[in-house]
Design a protein around this motif. Structure first.
Motif, PDB file in Angstrom:
ATOM      1  N   MET A   1       3.646 -25.712  45.997  1.00  0.00           N
ATOM      2  CA  MET A   1       3.288 -26.052  47.382  1.00  0.00           C
ATOM      3  C   MET A   1       2.649 -24.858  48.068  1.00  0.00           C
ATOM      4  SD  MET A   1       3.990 -29.059  48.417  1.00  0.00           S
ATOM      5  CE  MET A   1       5.000 -29.901  49.606  1.00  0.00           C
ATOM      6  N   SER A   2       1.588 -25.101  48.805  1.00  0.00           N
ATOM      7  CA  SER A   2       1.058 -23.985  49.591  1.00  0.00           C
ATOM      8  C   SER A   2       1.139 -24.325  51.076  1.00  0.00           C
ATOM      9  CB  SER A   2      -0.374 -23.664  49.174  1.00  0.00           C
ATOM     10  OG  SER A   2      -1.162 -24.815  49.200  1.00  0.00           O
ATOM     11  N   ASN A   3       1.403 -23.290  51.848  1.00  0.00           N
ATOM     12  CA  ASN A   3       1.547 -23.478  53.291  1.00  0.00           C
ATOM     13  C   ASN A   3       0.187 -23.462  53.976  1.00  0.00           C
ATOM     14  OD1 ASN A   3       4.284 -23.660  53.198  1.00  0.00           O
ATOM     15  ND2 ASN A   3       4.587 -21.431  53.412  1.00  0.00           N
ATOM     16  N   VAL A   4      -0.172 -24.579  54.610  1.00  0.00           N
ATOM     17  CA  VAL A   4      -1.455 -24.672  55.301  1.00  0.00           C
ATOM     18  C   VAL A   4      -1.211 -24.848  56.796  1.00  0.00           C
ATOM     19  CG1 VAL A   4      -3.590 -25.987  55.533  1.00  0.00           C
ATOM     20  CG2 VAL A   4      -2.546 -25.695  53.293  1.00  0.00           C
ATOM     21  N   TYR A   5      -1.854 -23.976  57.582  1.00  0.00           N
ATOM     22  CA  TYR A   5      -1.720 -24.053  59.040  1.00  0.00           C
ATOM     23  C   TYR A   5      -2.973 -24.699  59.618  1.00  0.00           C
ATOM     24  CZ  TYR A   5       2.089 -20.750  58.372  1.00  0.00           C
ATOM     25  OH  TYR A   5       3.243 -20.145  57.962  1.00  0.00           O
ATOM     26  N   LEU A   6      -2.795 -25.559  60.603  1.00  0.00           N
ATOM     27  CA  LEU A   6      -3.951 -26.255  61.168  1.00  0.00           C
ATOM     28  C   LEU A   6      -4.185 -25.845  62.618  1.00  0.00           C
ATOM     29  CD1 LEU A   6      -3.481 -29.897  59.818  1.00  0.00           C
ATOM     30  CD2 LEU A   6      -4.853 -28.047  58.850  1.00  0.00           C
ATOM     31  N   TYR A   7      -5.468 -25.667  62.983  1.00  0.00           N
ATOM     32  CA  TYR A   7      -5.821 -25.401  64.381  1.00  0.00           C
ATOM     33  C   TYR A   7      -6.722 -26.513  64.891  1.00  0.00           C
ATOM     34  CZ  TYR A   7     -10.270 -23.560  62.564  1.00  0.00           C
ATOM     35  OH  TYR A   7     -11.487 -23.413  61.931  1.00  0.00           O
ATOM     36  N   ASN A   8      -6.909 -26.531  66.217  1.00  0.00           N
ATOM     37  CA  ASN A   8      -7.545 -27.696  66.837  1.00  0.00           C
ATOM     38  C   ASN A   8      -9.005 -27.494  67.202  1.00  0.00           C
ATOM     39  OD1 ASN A   8      -5.043 -29.029  66.739  1.00  0.00           O
ATOM     40  ND2 ASN A   8      -4.426 -27.942  68.611  1.00  0.00           N
ATOM     41  N   ASN A   9      -9.855 -27.241  66.209  1.00  0.00           N
ATOM     42  CA  ASN A   9     -11.300 -27.330  66.412  1.00  0.00           C
ATOM     43  C   ASN A   9     -11.870 -26.436  67.515  1.00  0.00           C
ATOM     44  OD1 ASN A   9     -13.755 -28.357  65.616  1.00  0.00           O
ATOM     45  ND2 ASN A   9     -13.750 -29.949  67.192  1.00  0.00           N
ATOM     46  N   SER A  10     -11.223 -25.301  67.791  1.00  0.00           N
ATOM     47  CA  SER A  10     -11.868 -24.375  68.721  1.00  0.00           C
ATOM     48  C   SER A  10     -11.494 -22.944  68.338  1.00  0.00           C
ATOM     49  CB  SER A  10     -11.461 -24.652  70.167  1.00  0.00           C
ATOM     50  OG  SER A  10     -10.181 -24.114  70.406  1.00  0.00           O
ATOM     51  N   PHE A  11     -12.337 -22.023  68.789  1.00  0.00           N
ATOM     52  CA  PHE A  11     -12.087 -20.610  68.511  1.00  0.00           C
ATOM     53  C   PHE A  11     -10.762 -20.172  69.146  1.00  0.00           C
ATOM     54  CE2 PHE A  11     -12.907 -16.073  69.737  1.00  0.00           C
ATOM     55  CZ  PHE A  11     -12.855 -15.550  68.457  1.00  0.00           C
ATOM     56  N   GLU A  12     -10.528 -20.605  70.381  1.00  0.00           N
ATOM     57  CA  GLU A  12      -9.285 -20.237  71.073  1.00  0.00           C
ATOM     58  C   GLU A  12      -8.073 -20.704  70.279  1.00  0.00           C
ATOM     59  OE1 GLU A  12     -11.874 -21.612  72.588  1.00  0.00           O
ATOM     60  OE2 GLU A  12     -12.481 -19.922  73.870  1.00  0.00           O
ATOM     61  N   SER A  13      -8.155 -21.944  69.825  1.00  0.00           N
ATOM     62  CA  SER A  13      -7.036 -22.509  69.081  1.00  0.00           C
ATOM     63  C   SER A  13      -6.774 -21.711  67.796  1.00  0.00           C
ATOM     64  CB  SER A  13      -7.337 -23.971  68.769  1.00  0.00           C
ATOM     65  OG  SER A  13      -6.334 -24.504  67.962  1.00  0.00           O
ATOM     66  N   LEU A  14      -7.854 -21.339  67.100  1.00  0.00           N
ATOM     67  CA  LEU A  14      -7.702 -20.546  65.882  1.00  0.00           C
ATOM     68  C   LEU A  14      -7.060 -19.196  66.199  1.00  0.00           C
ATOM     69  CD1 LEU A  14      -8.219 -19.864  62.884  1.00  0.00           C
ATOM     70  CD2 LEU A  14     -10.523 -19.142  63.542  1.00  0.00           C
ATOM     71  N   MET A  15      -7.514 -18.563  67.260  1.00  0.00           N
ATOM     72  CA  MET A  15      -6.965 -17.254  67.622  1.00  0.00           C
ATOM     73  C   MET A  15      -5.486 -17.373  67.988  1.00  0.00           C
ATOM     74  SD  MET A  15      -9.361 -15.069  67.203  1.00  0.00           S
ATOM     75  CE  MET A  15      -9.098 -13.606  68.191  1.00  0.00           C
ATOM     76  N   HIS A  16      -5.181 -18.413  68.709  1.00  0.00           N
ATOM     77  CA  HIS A  16      -3.795 -18.645  69.097  1.00  0.00           C
ATOM     78  C   HIS A  16      -2.908 -18.820  67.862  1.00  0.00           C
ATOM     79  CE1 HIS A  16      -1.232 -20.542  72.526  1.00  0.00           C
ATOM     80  NE2 HIS A  16      -0.569 -19.661  71.822  1.00  0.00           N
ATOM     81  N   LEU A  17      -3.408 -19.645  66.946  1.00  0.00           N
ATOM     82  CA  LEU A  17      -2.653 -19.899  65.717  1.00  0.00           C
ATOM     83  C   LEU A  17      -2.430 -18.598  64.939  1.00  0.00           C
ATOM     84  CD1 LEU A  17      -1.426 -21.972  63.775  1.00  0.00           C
ATOM     85  CD2 LEU A  17      -3.689 -22.262  62.767  1.00  0.00           C
ATOM     86  N   ILE A  18      -3.497 -17.811  64.824  1.00  0.00           N
ATOM     87  CA  ILE A  18      -3.380 -16.560  64.063  1.00  0.00           C
ATOM     88  C   ILE A  18      -2.376 -15.615  64.731  1.00  0.00           C
ATOM     89  CG2 ILE A  18      -4.639 -14.454  63.425  1.00  0.00           C
ATOM     90  CD1 ILE A  18      -7.037 -16.206  62.743  1.00  0.00           C
ATOM     91  N   SER A  19      -2.372 -15.599  66.057  1.00  0.00           N
ATOM     92  CA  SER A  19      -1.410 -14.730  66.748  1.00  0.00           C
ATOM     93  C   SER A  19       0.020 -15.091  66.341  1.00  0.00           C
ATOM     94  CB  SER A  19      -1.586 -14.847  68.261  1.00  0.00           C
ATOM     95  OG  SER A  19      -1.052 -16.064  68.734  1.00  0.00           O
ATOM     96  N   LYS A  20       0.251 -16.387  66.120  1.00  0.00           N
ATOM     97  CA  LYS A  20       1.602 -16.827  65.730  1.00  0.00           C
ATOM     98  C   LYS A  20       1.897 -16.536  64.264  1.00  0.00           C
ATOM     99  CE  LYS A  20       2.935 -19.612  69.291  1.00  0.00           C
ATOM    100  NZ  LYS A  20       3.906 -20.606  69.722  1.00  0.00           N
ATOM    101  N   ILE A  21       0.898 -16.751  63.419  1.00  0.00           N
ATOM    102  CA  ILE A  21       1.126 -16.532  61.983  1.00  0.00           C
ATOM    103  C   ILE A  21       1.423 -15.060  61.725  1.00  0.00           C
ATOM    104  CG2 ILE A  21       0.177 -16.787  59.662  1.00  0.00           C
ATOM    105  CD1 ILE A  21      -1.680 -18.943  60.730  1.00  0.00           C
ATOM    106  N   ILE A  22       0.721 -14.174  62.448  1.00  0.00           N
ATOM    107  CA  ILE A  22       0.931 -12.740  62.238  1.00  0.00           C
ATOM    108  C   ILE A  22       2.389 -12.371  62.516  1.00  0.00           C
ATOM    109  CG2 ILE A  22       0.424 -10.476  63.266  1.00  0.00           C
ATOM    110  CD1 ILE A  22      -2.505 -11.213  63.258  1.00  0.00           C
ATOM    111  N   LEU A  23       2.983 -13.039  63.496  1.00  0.00           N
ATOM    112  CA  LEU A  23       4.384 -12.750  63.826  1.00  0.00           C
ATOM    113  C   LEU A  23       5.347 -13.200  62.726  1.00  0.00           C
ATOM    114  CD1 LEU A  23       4.481 -13.699  67.608  1.00  0.00           C
ATOM    115  CD2 LEU A  23       4.436 -11.419  66.583  1.00  0.00           C
TER     116      LEU A  23
END
Lengths: 248, 407
Positions: free
Chosen positions: A1-23
């Motif tokens: 199984m691989s862990n896949v994170y999804l963001y909602n079709n915008s740059f802001e959403s991607l940045m937000h998601l990455i901020s959480k994954i880094i934590l």
């Protein structure tokens, strides 16, 4: 199984998601845009809540404008791994800050710089190659089909340059429209455009004809060099360049 | 006799007679859009490329191709029997604005033959540009020609309206000028350049001035020409000197007869010009009395490197910025990349490739961490023959304008 994170079709959403994954301390197997993600049995989809905009702001504040510019341009590319490249680039940027640009032997850094330059170069070319036609309804209308998703960069350019005109740019392949109403730019999809009357203004043909005559005349025959012309103005753009239409 | 012509016919005549001016640049100005039409892009933007591979950035036209002068090399000279036309200022504005809004062009490049007198011609140019700026509120790029012999106050008026001014020297020496363009004089050009230099500011010719020399219409060597350029850059702080391979449009016993315009020579001069401006070379490094012309087979930098092989190889991880620039195939961008990267790691050949620093030509002239690219010692003849073949490919495929070294 691989862990896949999804963001909602915008740059802001991607940045937000990455901020959480880094934590989370664990590197993700993949990060994908929800809009074009195709589910498969091996993926373990992880949804993180992306509502707290303060959180996002705080994260963005930890980077210089250069760094945000670089990752934004990478985001506009069509590179299959762009999300992971951005993730590793930002993770390293937290450590190195603006010195990150010196670390070209880090794959994510080298790739991010090369991809962002590539996107910037294409946007720059299209600032020149894009052609507007004046429509009956007073809109200047252009179609483009760029390799990278540069419509936002172009819109910011024309917003300043043609700020007192109505204009509409269509990315034919992505089905995105940028519409400017002399105040703001709106990004719309096919479904959001209710009706589009592409009838040309009466004078349009006259100016197109003048331009084509100028284009033919200004070349010096003794120096004819189609190879150089093609090198500087690649064939893939000719479809939408008025003066090259009859050469395809 | 003036026959009524339509706009298209005028445009064809007046762009046809303007095309021999080599300048196409639209860079160097950051004029903002003050609630009108257009702005300038500091880097310049190419909007198209003509069938000769040259960039089209500006609507390059003459106001009129009528002229009271009789310069031997010029297609518009008085004694030529060609169709003449003249634009009204309003006509020029209409075409410029309509082309600009459709994103065909970055702005206007307006030059003119001389009608009635230099002052009268200059006033007409000013009238046109004034209309564009004040009636049409046009903030795009404007490059205007200064007319030799016109009054200084007119030049000052024009300078406030445009982004770039230029006056063409056309011929590299006073003697050639006297012979081929008797009504132009070095003094008149000198006066224009001095005025522009002294008044240059954010509001006066912000993108600076340029000039052009015709290559191959007169007897000067490359050394003469480059000395002239170096002098112009130093004395008037010119932004660019353009070189234009002579194309015979007139026949005259004073002009040379040639089959092909000297395009490769023109390219060599552009390359050398870049070496002067951005690479820290001086003219006497490149040419001297015994060797007054460039090698047609090799670009000036590679040629220099082959004549100074004892200065190579240069170590990528240690060489100074200017030493890096002396490596064939390495330009300012690549040199900066190398300097940045080696602050944090030791650069190998494979790293150069990853950073998009081409080693195709550089590999003969460098070491990376003391390692040479070739296992065996290689001779001057070996390098020379390889470089000549590379250079031949490039001249055929790239043309002469933008990518001068492909670095």
């Amino acid at each position: 199984m691989s862990n896949v994170y999804l963001y909602n079709n915008s740059f802001e959403s991607l940045m937000h998601l990455i901020s959480k994954i880094i934590l989370l301390k664990n590197n993700p197997d993949n990060i994908k845009n929800r809009v074009n993600y195709e589910p498969n049995l091996l993926d373990n989809i992880i949804d993180l809540e992306l509502k707290d905009t303060k959180e996002l702001k705080l994260f963005l504040n930890s980077f210089s404008l250069d760094i945000l510019h670089t990752v934004y341009y990478v985001y506009l590319s069509e590179n299959d791994n762009k999300e992971l490249i951005i993730y590793y680039f930002l993770k390293n940027a937290l450590k190195y800050h603006n010195e990150i640009y010196l670390h070209r032997n880090l794959k994510c850094v080298n790739m991010a710089i090369n991809i962002s330059n590539y996107v910037g170069r294409e946007a720059h070319k299209l600032k020149g190659f894009l052609r507007f036609k004046l429509l009956k309804n007073n809109f200047y209308y252009a179609e483009i089909s760029p390799t990278n998703n540069v419509i936002e960069i172009l819109s910011n350019h024309f917003k300043k340059r043609l700020k007192n005109e109505y204009w509409l740019i269509k990315d034919v392949n992505r089905n995105i429209y940028a519409l400017y109403d002399k105040k703001n730019v709106y990004y719309l999809t096919d479904k959001e455009i209710v009706s589009l009357n592409l009838e040309l203004d009466n004078k349009e043909e006259k100016f197109e004809d003048l331009w084509k005559s100028f284009f033919e005349t200004v070349a010096i025959k003794e120096r004819q060099n189609f190879k150089a012309q093609r090198n500087f103005m690649p064939k893939k753009y000719w479809n939408y360049i008025l003066e090259m239409e009859n050469r395809i | 006799m003036v026959i009524k012509m339509d706009l298209k016919e005028k445009l064809i005549i007046l762009s046809d007679s303007a095309k021999y001016d080599a300048s196409c640049s639209s860079s160097g100005s950051s004029r903002k859009n003050a609630n009108g039409v257009g702005n300038a892009a500091y880097s310049g933007i190419c909007h198209s490329f003509a069938n000769d591979g040259r960039c089209i950035s500006l609507l390059k036209i003459l106001m009129t191709n009528s002229c009271i002068f009789d310069c031997k090399y010029c297609i518009n000279r008085r004694s030529n029997n060609v169709k003449r036309a003249i634009f009204t200022p309003e006509e020029i504005c209409t075409i410029t604005i309509n082309f600009y809004k459709r994103n065909y062009i970055e702005g206007l490049f307006l030059s003119s033959g001389i009608i009635k007198s230099p002052d009268y011609t200059m006033e007409k140019i000013i009238e046109t540009v004034y209309l564009l700026r004040n009636k049409y509120h046009f903030n795009g790029y404007i490059h205007a020609k200064a007319i030799p012999g016109a009054s200084e106050y007119l030049l000052k008026k024009l300078g406030k309206l445009v982004d770039r001014l230029s006056a063409n020297i056309e011929l590299p020496s006073d003697n050639s000028l006297k012979l081929l363009a008797p009504q132009k004089s070095v003094n008149k050009i000198d006066k224009i350049m001095t005025t522009v230099k002294e008044n240059k500011s954010r509001f006066f010719v912000p993108a600076g001035q340029s000039t052009q020399m015709i290559i191959g219409a007169s007897s000067e060597t490359d050394l003469d020409i480059l000395n002239k350029s170096e002098h112009l850059y130093n004395k008037y702080e010119l932004k660019r000197v353009f070189y234009s391979a002579y194309i015979p449009v007139n026949s005259d016993k004073l002009l040379p007869t040639i089959k092909m315009p000297p395009l490769v020579r023109e390219n060599r001069l552009y390359q050398a010009d870049w070496l002067l401006r951005f690479y820290g070379y001086k003219v006497d490094n490149l040419l001297d009395k015994n060797n007054p012309n460039f090698n047609i087979l090799l670009d000036p930098k590679a040629d220099w490197a082959l004549r100074h092989l004892d200065e190579y190889p240069k170590e990528i991880n240690k060489a100074s910025y200017y030493d890096l620039l002396k490596i064939p195939g390495i330009g300012p961008k690549s040199a900066q990349k190398i300097i940045n990267a080696r602050k944090v790691f030791k650069i190998e050949f494979s790293d150069l490739k990853k950073m998009n620093v081409s080693i195709k030509r550089a590999m003969y002239f460098i070491t990376c961490n003391g390692k040479y690219y070739f296992n065996n010692a290689i001779s001057k003849g070996f390098i020379e023959s390889n470089l000549i073949l590379d250079s031949k490919e490039k001249i055929e495929s790239i043309g002469t304008q933008l990518t001068l070294f492909n670095e």
